[in-house]
Design an enzyme around this catalytic site. Structure first.
Site, mmCIF file in Angstrom:
data_model
loop_
_atom_site.group_PDB
_atom_site.id
_atom_site.type_symbol
_atom_site.label_atom_id
_atom_site.label_comp_id
_atom_site.label_asym_id
_atom_site.label_seq_id
_atom_site.Cartn_x
_atom_site.Cartn_y
_atom_site.Cartn_z
ATOM 1 N N ALA A 125 -0.434 -18.661 -24.920
ATOM 2 C CA ALA A 125 -0.692 -19.691 -23.911
ATOM 3 C C ALA A 125 0.035 -20.955 -24.321
ATOM 4 O O ALA A 125 0.587 -21.029 -25.416
ATOM 5 C CB ALA A 125 -2.189 -19.973 -23.804
ATOM 6 N N GLU A 169 -0.008 -25.411 -24.056
ATOM 7 C CA GLU A 169 -0.877 -26.581 -23.885
ATOM 8 C C GLU A 169 -0.304 -27.681 -23.004
ATOM 9 O O GLU A 169 -0.686 -28.852 -23.150
ATOM 10 C CB GLU A 169 -1.186 -27.169 -25.269
ATOM 11 C CG GLU A 169 0.011 -27.833 -25.997
ATOM 12 C CD GLU A 169 0.730 -26.937 -27.005
ATOM 13 O OE1 GLU A 169 0.645 -25.691 -26.864
ATOM 14 O OE2 GLU A 169 1.374 -27.470 -27.910
ATOM 15 N N HIS A 179 -8.120 -23.416 -28.276
ATOM 16 C CA HIS A 179 -6.899 -23.855 -28.965
ATOM 17 C C HIS A 179 -6.051 -24.745 -28.053
ATOM 18 O O HIS A 179 -5.653 -25.847 -28.443
ATOM 19 C CB HIS A 179 -6.109 -22.619 -29.412
ATOM 20 C CG HIS A 179 -4.837 -22.924 -30.127
ATOM 21 N ND1 HIS A 179 -4.753 -22.959 -31.499
ATOM 22 C CD2 HIS A 179 -3.600 -23.224 -29.667
ATOM 23 C CE1 HIS A 179 -3.514 -23.256 -31.852
ATOM 24 N NE2 HIS A 179 -2.787 -23.423 -30.749
ATOM 25 N N GLU A 180 -5.800 -24.265 -26.855
ATOM 26 C CA GLU A 180 -4.935 -25.043 -25.950
ATOM 27 C C GLU A 180 -5.611 -26.345 -25.555
ATOM 28 O O GLU A 180 -4.971 -27.392 -25.462
ATOM 29 C CB GLU A 180 -4.570 -24.231 -24.703
ATOM 30 C CG GLU A 180 -3.938 -22.868 -24.979
ATOM 31 C CD GLU A 180 -2.783 -22.889 -25.966
ATOM 32 O OE1 GLU A 180 -2.079 -23.903 -26.038
ATOM 33 O OE2 GLU A 180 -2.602 -21.876 -26.676
HETATM 34 N N1 0A1 Z 1 2.171 -24.170 -28.459
HETATM 35 C C1 0A1 Z 1 1.670 -22.897 -28.033
HETATM 36 C C2 0A1 Z 1 2.488 -21.756 -28.448
HETATM 37 C C3 0A1 Z 1 3.715 -21.460 -27.706
HETATM 38 C C4 0A1 Z 1 4.915 -21.629 -28.330
HETATM 39 C C5 0A1 Z 1 6.079 -21.260 -27.722
HETATM 40 C C6 0A1 Z 1 5.984 -20.693 -26.480
HETATM 41 O O1 0A1 Z 1 7.093 -20.247 -25.873
HETATM 42 C C7 0A1 Z 1 8.220 -20.073 -26.589
HETATM 43 C C8 0A1 Z 1 4.786 -20.521 -25.843
HETATM 44 C C9 0A1 Z 1 3.643 -20.926 -26.460
HETATM 45 C C10 0A1 Z 1 0.370 -22.653 -28.739
HETATM 46 O O2 0A1 Z 1 0.264 -22.940 -29.926
HETATM 47 O O3 0A1 Z 1 -0.536 -22.152 -28.128
HETATM 48 ZN ZN ZN Z 2 -0.936 -24.109 -30.634
#
Ligand code: 0A1
Ligand code: ZN
Length: 883
Positions: A269, A271, A304-305
């Site tokens: 997911a 955020e 988390h998100e």
């Molecule tokens: N920040 C999000 C994780 C996430 C990272 C990259 C993505 O696409 C490449 C998608 C989601 C988390 O920590 O949930």
């Molecule tokens: Zn995250």
């Protein structure tokens, strides 16, 4: 083609330009979406510039067709800017100006799922880490923060719902059946938090009143057929909002919070500010289709998100080397939340089990990197267990070293000081340090050193003087590019367990410490002498309680001592861990016997006795008991070996299980019946614990294909109370040697669930993890199934990922067919979805852990992949693996 270059933390420079506001207009069409971006620019006075002239403006942009460029309203001729595959560069701009670009993009052709793409007929975005550059020309880096206004235009019949970040401020009708909505996000944010969704969606609406009394609208947007799967996510969201207020003092800051479920998503997911986008697997849940484990995953990911709204969005990362600043901290927050909502000891056991298998393996493999890497080629490759899970363990150590109150003061200070800005790991640690007065200089090595530290512990009790001396020695193995390691600060929570099973009072250097303490190991070797013990105390040390540091700890326990700790340790985690150590020793005996050609060896009677004791005493905590009745996984056993012998591991585990089942058959039958479902399903941890105990019992019975076990499994499948029980029973039937049990059940299941992609994912995984040798043909066959698709990451994970990652005996077949299959898939994915290709390849990159024959076969497949024209993602992983 030039080889992709690495980017280094040490080369960081502040951005040359700032963006005061960003106005975007999307005119949506699947194959030709027009994006107009109006950026209010200002040369950054804080940036290092050589001359008086303004620095060139260098914008990222990939897969874009540029239509026009204007500066302060004037259209530029094509010789007034430079555009190539990756950048748009403008020189000699006024120090403040307005830039307008118009580009065309093709979302329907975007199978990489980065930027704007189409999933099941809806438009959605994924911009972290560097996806925004596939949407428009922009400084795609997290330290450029701006306010965004976004107008979304689309055909109204096909896309009645148009969403973006922040609040809707205007909407209206346009010619040709089109309509628009304008969204305004008042909070400063980097472009990786931008989001847009357009589709035919329905919402589950609710609201939350914040601690200061503001009402926030909560909306979960899904395809109409999924509306009956949103309640659990909504409950989890409200619980998260409340928890973050109570535990961290953090209140939500917009009037609306939205979640959207999409079927095609690379990760769990995202955020995005006010508009979280979720992989449908991490938000949809209902008892008929979703297992308990998946219910818990939904709760954890929603939390988390949501928690990222503060740890990630209000305070973001200066650059991607700081990724664990938001991810390690947010995982720590979601783990603590889940522990508070469920059984805390079981949550800890599950998290540690995952860390010790998957993260430790990463730390010991070719792509090992510190929690803060010093360089990378492709940042998408660094959304790893090390950044997330080890990063969380590092924050957990900070929290435990400081204690609850000082940690809270530190987090308050961190948020207050860095709100609205892009921070570094130093900013986090210095807030913790100032709030507590503690010096973190040596501790910072946890962020820069890769590899799992190893502690070897020795103890000696001198009955005459009543002294117990404990010597702890630490070392960290070399990792790629890091030969030398320095000693870390390692908090070792411990106690001494006396002969009667109770914790002894501890006196260290004349100071009375109660019955438990945290030793801080800071040097390569230290000895701690506990005094004042009674001559007959005969202490057994209980070390690293609660897994107080992410290390491997060895101590030469006798099996009697392990059985003793398994019963008496006052720390629930260490009771479980003692059981795992005892089971591991027994499994190692069986593996040694098998390697000598002895297939008649018996399981160590001490393990059998320990299991009998567990089964015959009244359970104090059913959830923990279910964990204690689970033998170490094949992956964990493999982690303990110098050269992994997959067949010996598989045989030993299977044999141990069957011998336990034979000896304790009646106890398992009784355990099954004692935990049968009463009343309606609920995803409560009490019920989940009963289901996992019942299904653990069934799994033992099925390991010997006991007739009563088969009958119970079939009845459980037929009763179909909930997906947890259905999946458990179906898996056991399908994994048995008797295909006449599994095949008809699989067929019926597919008929019942062919309309539900998330259930079909489970159907794929169950089959491809079947341990029998016929499975590989099945995998190839299922890749042709109409419900399978290589462009859907969930399908790839459910089928290929489950086979390569969980079916170890068959993936590592000596004819190399398992490896070949994975390499074939990787080569196709390299073209379709590089991010997924670079993840799914992981098992092949770990070839150094195996025998020479397998090593050669795996390397040959890696070489074959290397012969392709590789994406940066795969290039980085394959080069590191073959280095
Ligand atoms: N920040 C999000 C994780 C996430 C990272 C990259 C993505 O696409 C490449 C998608 C989601 C988390 O920590 O949930
Ligand atoms: Zn995250």
């Amino acid at each position: 083609m030039s080889q992709p270059a690495a980017i280094h933390l040490d080369d960081y420079q502040a951005p040359a330009w700032r963006i005061l506001s960003t106005r975007l207009t999307f005119d949506l069409a699947p194959s030709a979406t027009r994006v107009t971006a109006v950026l209010t620019l200002e040369a950054n006075p804080d940036a290092a510039v050589g001359s008086d002239a303004t620095p060139p403006l260098v914008l990222n942009g990939e897969h874009l067709t540029l239509e026009s460029v204007r500066v302060d309203g004037r259209a530029l001729a094509s010789d007034e800017y430079k555009v190539d595959e990756t950048h748009l560069t403008l020189a000699a701009l006024p120090a403040s100006c307005e830039l307008e670009t118009v580009v065309l993009i093709d979302p329907a052709a975007n199978t990489a799922l980065e930027g704007l793409y189409v999933s099941s007929g809806m438009f959605c975005t994924q911009c972290e880490a560097e996806g925004f550059r596939r949407i428009t020309y922009y400084p795609d880096r997290p330290d450029v923060m701006s306010v965004f206004t976004t107008t979304v235009i689309a055909d109204k019949a096909n896309y009645p719902i148009l969403l973006s970040n922040g609040n809707p401020v205007e909407r209206g009708e346009l010619d040709g059946g089109r309509h628009f909505v304008t969204w305004q996000d008042p909070h400063l944010k980097p472009c990786y938090l931008f989001a847009l969704v357009a589709g035919d969606l329905v919402k589950h609406a609710d609201s939350f009143t914040t601690m200061s009394g503001r009402d926030v609208a909560l909306e979960i947007w899904v395809e109409p057929e999924n509306l009956d799967k949103t309640q659990h996510a909504m409950n989890s969201l409200k619980a998260s909002m409340k928890w973050d207020e109570e535990v961290y003092g953090r209140e939500y800051d917009l009037d609306i919070f939205m979640i959207v479920a999409v079927n095609d998503f690379n990760m769990g997911a995202m955020e995005n500010k006010g508009l979280n986008i979720f992989n449908s697997a991490c938000v949809l849940a209902n008892p008929d289709t979703t297992t308990d484990a998946a219910f818990q995953r939904v709760e954890g990911v929603v939390a988390h998100e949501y928690f990222h709204n503060w740890s990630g969005n209000r305070v973001t990362c200066r650059d991607w080397f700081q990724l664990s600043l938001k991810e390690g901290f947010t995982v720590y927050r979601d783990q603590t939340f889940s522990a508070d909502m469920n059984s805390a000891p079981v949550k800890r056991i599950e998290d540690v089990a995952m860390l010790r298998t998957a993260q430790f393996a990463e730390d010991a493999g070719p792509t090992a990197h510190p929690v803060r890497p010093a360089s990378y080629i492709e940042i998408s490759n660094f959304y790893t267990l090390t950044i997330y899970e080890k990063g969380s363990e590092v924050v957990r150590m900070v929290a435990n070293l400081l204690g609850e109150e000082a940690f809270r003061r530190g987090s308050d200070l961190y948020f207050a000081r860095n709100d609205g800005s892009a921070a570094t790991i130093e900013d986090f640690i210095s807030a913790m340090s100032e709030a507590s007065g503690r010096d973190f200089t040596q501790f910072m090595r946890w962020y820069s050193q890769a590899g799992t530290p190893e502690i070897s512990a020795r103890g000696n009790f001198d009955a005459e003087s009543g002294r117990y001396s404990l010597t702890l020695h630490q070392s960290t193995p070399a990792t790629p590019g890091q030969a030398e390691k320095l000693p870390l600060v390692i908090p070792v929570r411990m106690g001494l367990v006396g002969a009667d099973g109770s914790d002894l009072a501890l006196t260290l250097d004349g100071e009375a410490l109660g019955t438990e303490t945290v030793l801080e190991l800071t040097e390569a070797e230290q000895t701690f002498v506990f005094t004042g013990l009674e001559a007959g105390a005969d202490p057994v040390p209980s070390l690293l309680r609660g897994f107080s540091a992410p290390v491997k700890l060895s101590f030469a326990y006798s099996r009697e001592q392990l059985a003793f700790l398994m019963q008496h340790d006052s720390d629930g985690f260490n009771r479980w861990d003692a059981g795992q150590r005892l089971a591991l020793a027994a499994l190692e005996d069986l593996m040694a016997a098998w390697q000598q050609g002895d297939t008649q060896a018996s399981l160590d009677a001490r393990l059998l006795a320990a299991y009998r004791f567990l089964l015959q005493s009244e359970p104090s905590d059913r959830a923990v008991l279910a964990e204690m009745l689970t033998l170490p996984s094949e992956a964990y056993i493999a982690e303990q070996q110098t050269v992994v012998d997959v067949d010996a591991i598989h045989w030993a585990r299977k044999t141990a299980k069957a011998q336990l089942a034979t000896a304790l058959r009646d106890d398992f039958v009784a355990l099954y019946h004692a935990n049968e479902q009463q009343g309606d399903y609920a995803p409560t941890f009490e019920q989940m614990a009963r289901r996992s105990l019942k299904n653990a019992a069934l799994s033992y019975l099925m390991s010997i294909e006991d007739e009563e076990g088969v009958r119970l499994a079939q009845a459980q499948l037929a009763a179909a109370h909930n997906m947890t029980d259905v999946r458990a029973a179906l898996t056991l039937l399908v994994h048995s040697s008797r295909t006449e049990l599994g095949d008809p059940a699989l067929k019926a299941f597919a008929e019942r669930w062919s309309h539900d992609p998330l259930v079909m994912d489970q159907w794929f995984s169950i089959q491809v993890t079947r341990p029998q040798a016929d499975v590989l043909d099945r995998v190839r066959f299922l890749m042709e199934h109409p419900a399978f698709s290589l462009t859907n990451p969930n399908k790839v994970r459910a089928l290929i990922g489950a086979f390569a990652g969980q079916n170890r005996v068959n993936f590592h077949r000596l004819d190399g067919e398992g490896y070949r299959l994975l390499a074939d898939v990787v080569i196709e994915l390299n073209r379709l979805n590089p991010e997924i290709a670079a993840r799914i390849i992981t098992p092949l990159t770990r070839y150094k852990r195996f025998d020479a024959k397998r090593q050669a076969l795996m390397k040959a497949e890696l070489e074959r992949i290397r012969g392709e024209k590789l994406s940066r993602n795969l290039y980085e992983v394959v080069e590191k693996a073959l280095a």
